[in-house]
Design a protein around this motif. Structure first.
Motif, mmCIF file in Angstrom:
data_model
loop_
_atom_site.group_PDB
_atom_site.id
_atom_site.type_symbol
_atom_site.label_atom_id
_atom_site.label_comp_id
_atom_site.label_asym_id
_atom_site.label_seq_id
_atom_site.Cartn_x
_atom_site.Cartn_y
_atom_site.Cartn_z
ATOM 1 N N MET A 1 28.290 -83.176 96.128
ATOM 2 C CA MET A 1 27.575 -82.596 97.278
ATOM 3 C C MET A 1 27.247 -80.861 96.888
ATOM 4 S SD MET A 1 30.699 -81.569 100.030
ATOM 5 C CE MET A 1 29.842 -80.147 100.713
ATOM 6 N N LEU A 2 26.551 -80.294 97.663
ATOM 7 C CA LEU A 2 26.286 -78.763 97.595
ATOM 8 C C LEU A 2 27.327 -78.152 98.298
ATOM 9 C CD1 LEU A 2 24.200 -76.937 96.199
ATOM 10 C CD2 LEU A 2 23.045 -76.548 98.560
ATOM 11 N N ARG A 3 27.891 -76.937 97.793
ATOM 12 C CA ARG A 3 28.835 -76.009 98.656
ATOM 13 C C ARG A 3 27.913 -75.131 99.051
ATOM 14 N NH1 ARG A 3 30.926 -71.071 97.149
ATOM 15 N NH2 ARG A 3 33.095 -70.784 98.056
ATOM 16 N N ALA A 4 27.284 -74.339 98.265
ATOM 17 C CA ALA A 4 26.049 -73.385 98.510
ATOM 18 C C ALA A 4 25.050 -72.834 97.468
ATOM 19 C CB ALA A 4 27.309 -72.095 98.847
ATOM 20 N N ALA A 5 24.069 -72.247 97.996
ATOM 21 C CA ALA A 5 23.121 -71.804 97.137
ATOM 22 C C ALA A 5 23.367 -70.383 96.892
ATOM 23 C CB ALA A 5 21.842 -72.159 97.425
ATOM 24 N N SER A 6 23.669 -69.816 95.938
ATOM 25 C CA SER A 6 24.046 -68.639 95.810
ATOM 26 C C SER A 6 23.686 -67.849 94.479
ATOM 27 C CB SER A 6 25.503 -68.346 96.104
ATOM 28 O OG SER A 6 26.002 -66.809 95.933
ATOM 29 N N THR B 1 18.701 -75.172 108.232
ATOM 30 C CA THR B 1 18.077 -75.697 109.520
ATOM 31 C C THR B 1 17.983 -77.319 109.371
ATOM 32 O OG1 THR B 1 15.866 -75.375 109.089
ATOM 33 C CG2 THR B 1 16.924 -73.445 110.046
ATOM 34 N N TYR B 2 18.103 -78.021 110.578
ATOM 35 C CA TYR B 2 17.766 -79.000 110.623
ATOM 36 C C TYR B 2 16.328 -79.538 110.353
ATOM 37 C CZ TYR B 2 17.457 -83.668 112.970
ATOM 38 O OH TYR B 2 17.294 -85.178 113.461
ATOM 39 N N GLU B 3 15.458 -78.759 110.602
ATOM 40 C CA GLU B 3 13.970 -78.875 110.184
ATOM 41 C C GLU B 3 13.877 -78.898 108.747
ATOM 42 O OE1 GLU B 3 15.177 -76.872 112.732
ATOM 43 O OE2 GLU B 3 14.498 -77.954 114.529
ATOM 44 N N ASP B 4 14.300 -77.964 108.069
ATOM 45 C CA ASP B 4 14.237 -77.718 106.842
ATOM 46 C C ASP B 4 14.849 -78.866 106.026
ATOM 47 O OD1 ASP B 4 12.562 -75.600 106.812
ATOM 48 O OD2 ASP B 4 14.257 -74.203 106.031
ATOM 49 N N HIS B 5 15.870 -79.335 106.601
ATOM 50 C CA HIS B 5 16.630 -80.536 105.821
ATOM 51 C C HIS B 5 15.707 -81.703 106.004
ATOM 52 C CE1 HIS B 5 20.040 -83.838 105.806
ATOM 53 N NE2 HIS B 5 20.267 -82.844 104.829
ATOM 54 N N HIS C 1 20.875 -85.861 100.915
ATOM 55 C CA HIS C 1 22.272 -86.369 100.580
ATOM 56 C C HIS C 1 23.138 -84.856 100.139
ATOM 57 C CE1 HIS C 1 25.500 -89.176 100.194
ATOM 58 N NE2 HIS C 1 25.432 -89.007 98.660
ATOM 59 N N LEU C 2 22.655 -84.315 99.090
ATOM 60 C CA LEU C 2 23.625 -83.119 98.616
ATOM 61 C C LEU C 2 23.864 -82.340 99.620
ATOM 62 C CD1 LEU C 2 21.647 -82.267 95.156
ATOM 63 C CD2 LEU C 2 23.669 -83.733 95.526
ATOM 64 N N THR C 3 22.899 -82.060 100.726
ATOM 65 C CA THR C 3 23.092 -81.038 101.535
ATOM 66 C C THR C 3 23.798 -81.471 102.805
ATOM 67 O OG1 THR C 3 20.725 -80.921 102.217
ATOM 68 C CG2 THR C 3 21.543 -79.367 100.369
ATOM 69 N N ARG C 4 24.037 -82.638 102.740
ATOM 70 C CA ARG C 4 24.402 -83.326 104.452
ATOM 71 C C ARG C 4 25.629 -82.537 105.103
ATOM 72 N NH1 ARG C 4 26.592 -85.754 99.827
ATOM 73 N NH2 ARG C 4 28.612 -86.691 99.934
ATOM 74 N N PHE C 5 26.544 -81.907 104.365
ATOM 75 C CA PHE C 5 27.426 -81.038 105.143
ATOM 76 C C PHE C 5 27.018 -79.525 105.601
ATOM 77 C CE2 PHE C 5 29.801 -84.121 102.674
ATOM 78 C CZ PHE C 5 30.411 -84.964 103.770
ATOM 79 N N LEU C 6 25.881 -79.400 105.121
ATOM 80 C CA LEU C 6 25.455 -77.729 105.489
ATOM 81 C C LEU C 6 24.489 -77.749 106.322
ATOM 82 C CD1 LEU C 6 25.124 -77.048 101.421
ATOM 83 C CD2 LEU C 6 27.153 -76.609 102.917
ATOM 84 N N VAL C 7 23.988 -78.724 107.177
ATOM 85 C CA VAL C 7 22.700 -78.846 107.955
ATOM 86 C C VAL C 7 23.526 -78.103 109.225
ATOM 87 C CG1 VAL C 7 21.172 -79.995 109.282
ATOM 88 C CG2 VAL C 7 22.055 -80.728 106.918
ATOM 89 N N ALA C 8 22.625 -77.223 109.935
ATOM 90 C CA ALA C 8 22.796 -76.623 111.378
ATOM 91 C C ALA C 8 22.433 -77.720 112.345
ATOM 92 C CB ALA C 8 22.321 -75.263 111.547
ATOM 93 N N ASP C 9 23.108 -77.750 113.408
ATOM 94 C CA ASP C 9 22.609 -78.768 114.488
ATOM 95 C C ASP C 9 21.231 -78.456 114.804
ATOM 96 O OD1 ASP C 9 22.761 -79.597 117.636
ATOM 97 O OD2 ASP C 9 24.227 -80.739 116.395
ATOM 98 N N SER C 10 20.588 -79.436 115.338
ATOM 99 C CA SER C 10 19.239 -79.453 115.655
ATOM 100 C C SER C 10 18.964 -78.459 116.977
ATOM 101 C CB SER C 10 18.423 -80.726 116.008
ATOM 102 O OG SER C 10 19.025 -81.371 117.054
ATOM 103 N N SER C 11 20.154 -78.349 117.751
ATOM 104 C CA SER C 11 20.136 -77.425 118.947
ATOM 105 C C SER C 11 20.476 -76.127 118.613
ATOM 106 C CB SER C 11 21.109 -78.019 119.997
ATOM 107 O OG SER C 11 22.353 -77.922 119.334
#
Length: 336
Positions: free
Chosen positions: A145-150, A292-296, A305-315
């Motif tokens: 999984m991805l931790r961050a993009a830095s 963001t949810y939209e970008d994801h 799948h890689l970024t599944r834990f980094l997604v902001a809620d759609s709201s």
């Protein structure tokens, strides 16, 4: 991109040397010394198809360099993206104090989200056919999984060496930092006794030379329990143990436990090494929402799948932007 922005991005020689004289005799002597001596002797630079050899070198040395990971077009896109972010960050720091030392900055540490995953240039790096097979072979699974993009950048005038360090450590009090997780209550094992838990992939949008701040990497130290030398203790061969020269478009894949550090940029251009950071399938630390949810939803299935834990809620609205003092929300993975 506007004409003004395009012109600014092409002129990188106005970024550095704040409070520093590039023609100071000590700087000139350092430049000459590095030009003559800097760089790891016999540095292996592989091609993307050499997967087994890449894994072998990674496990032996704690890092491996692979050329042609990016196409020329992707390299140019990434360079422009880095330059745009650099301009945003240094607009907050006229004196170039940096946040990783003078004239030295973290792309993640200069972002409100501790990540640049909201930027399309970093999203582009998630699903490269030249890199994904190597990572899957290193981890023995595609379920990492991805931790961050830095990543980081250093400006001309970063004349000091950064102390040797590792990018992860054994568990400490949560009041000290949330970014660690492994602890053996018996006191027998440390993070360095385990298989590689955490990989950093540095992408090179420009040539890395002897003069523009190549990363120094001490081979084979990813499992070492020896104390790291301070700058005063560090022998000269370690200071010159830098990953250069390496052409633009290459990647350096690192076991973040290996000893490494920044070196002087005495060139006339900024040096950027954006990265993606990955946790092994069996390893977790807290993370920060950074896409963001939209970008994801627009990513490929693999990148999703890689970024599944980094997604902001759609709201939720993901607040992004430059800062020299990030303080994002931390999300424990067992709460996701």
């Amino acid at each position: 991109m506007t004409d003004t922005a395009s012109t600014r991005l092409q002129r990188r020689d106005d970024l550095g040397w704040a409070g520093r004289d590039r023609n100071d005799p000590e700087v000139v002597a350092l430049r000459e010394h590095l030009a003559a001596n800097n760089g790891l002797a016999g540095l292996d630079i592989l091609e993307p198809g050499e997967i087994d050899r890449a894994v072998t070198l990674f496990r032996r040395d704690g890092f491996v360099v692979v050329a042609d990971a990016l196409t020329p077009e992707q390299t140019q896109i990434l360079r422009h993206g880095c330059d745009e972010v650099i301009d945003e960050i240094i607009a907050l720091d006229d004196d170039r104090f940096g946040n990783r030392g003078s004239h030295r900055y973290s792309f993640g540490g200069s972002s409100i989200t501790r990540s640049q995953l909201h930027r399309p240039e970093w999203q582009m790096l998630l699903d490269l056919p030249t890199v994904t097979p190597i990572l899957a072979a290193i981890f023995g699974s595609g379920d990492y999984m991805l931790r961050a993009a830095s990543g980081d950048f250093c400006l001309p005038g970063a004349v000091e060496y950064q102390p040797l360090h590792a990018d992860t450590r054994d568990f400490e009090s949560r009041s000290s930092t949330p970014y660690n997780s492994f602890s053996d209550p018996r006191g027998h094992l440390t993070l360095r006794d385990l298989p590689c838990p955490y990989v950093c992939v540095n992408f090179l949008p420009q040539d890395i030379t002897r003069l523009n701040g190549p990363t120094r990497q001490i081979p084979g130290t990813q499992h070492s329990r020896a104390p790291m030398p301070t700058l005063d203790e560090e022998p000269e061969w370690m200071r010159l143990s830098t990953v250069c020269p390496v052409p633009a478009g290459a990647v350096q894949i690192r076991d973040v436990r290996a000893w490494h550090g920044g070196t002087p940029n005495v060139s006339d251009e900024a040096r950027s090494i954006p990265n993606l950071e990955f946790y092994a399938p069996w390893y977790r630390e807290p993370v920060s929402p950074s896409i963001t949810y939209e970008d994801h939803r627009r990513l490929s299935p693999h990148a999703q799948h890689l970024t599944r834990f980094l997604v902001a809620d759609s709201s939720e609205t993901l607040v992004t932007g430059p800062t020299l003092r990030p303080d994002p929300p931390i999300v424990p993975l067992d709460a996701v």
